[in-house]
Scaffold this motif. Sequence first.
Motif, PDB file in Angstrom:
ATOM      1  N   GLY A 131     -27.860  -2.774 -18.346  1.00 38.75           N
ATOM      2  CA  GLY A 131     -28.372  -4.041 -18.496  1.00 38.75           C
ATOM      3  C   GLY A 131     -26.929  -5.063 -18.000  1.00 38.75           C
ATOM      4  N   GLN A 170     -27.743  -5.550 -14.324  1.00 31.95           N
ATOM      5  CA  GLN A 170     -28.668  -6.596 -14.006  1.00 31.95           C
ATOM      6  C   GLN A 170     -28.416  -7.946 -14.508  1.00 31.95           C
ATOM      7  N   ASP A 190     -38.881  -6.541 -12.114  1.00 28.72           N
ATOM      8  CA  ASP A 190     -38.500  -5.213 -12.627  1.00 28.72           C
ATOM      9  C   ASP A 190     -38.118  -5.409 -14.100  1.00 28.72           C
ATOM     10  N   SER A 191     -37.539  -6.487 -14.587  1.00 22.26           N
ATOM     11  CA  SER A 191     -36.764  -6.660 -15.705  1.00 22.26           C
ATOM     12  C   SER A 191     -37.085  -8.184 -16.267  1.00 22.26           C
ATOM     13  N   SER A 209     -37.388  -9.391 -19.002  1.00 23.89           N
ATOM     14  CA  SER A 209     -36.499 -10.071 -19.926  1.00 23.89           C
ATOM     15  C   SER A 209     -35.264 -10.924 -19.623  1.00 23.89           C
TER      16      SER A 209
END
Length: 158
Positions: free
Chosen positions: A53, A56, A103-104, A106
Amino acid sequence: MNFSSALGPAPPPSPGYDQDFLLWLEDTAAKLKARDFEHLDLEALIEEVGSLGRSQRRELSSRLTRLLEHLLKRLYVTSPQDDRGWEQTIRHQRLELRLLLEDSPSLKGLWVDRLGKAWTEALALVRQDYPDTPFPDEWPFEADLEAMLDRPFWQTPP
């Protein structure tokens, strides 16, 4: 009778997290697939999952900084021979940001916060590289996700 020889050769010891990271990842994935939870290096696994996390979020910030840096150059530095290269970097960073956000998703929730920090860093970098160029103190265009990933700002000045 020696029981270890009756069972065959002992499996090689698991690779250490700090010794061979790729081998550790492959070994950990194999253990997870086999549901061999007893032999997992849980501390290293927890540390690694947590770092994903952070990695990213760091990539989002880095790519935003690079995007803004090249947008500023393209918008405010008079150097026609460099325009094409700056535009290529802008396209590349936008593509990488789209892929990262795909891909993420959030990470989209961090957009405004990360954009503000990236602006500060990008502005400092271009002011250092081009001290005679007057750059704005604030981003003069819309800063929403769609505009930042699509709009050719240099075609419509502020």
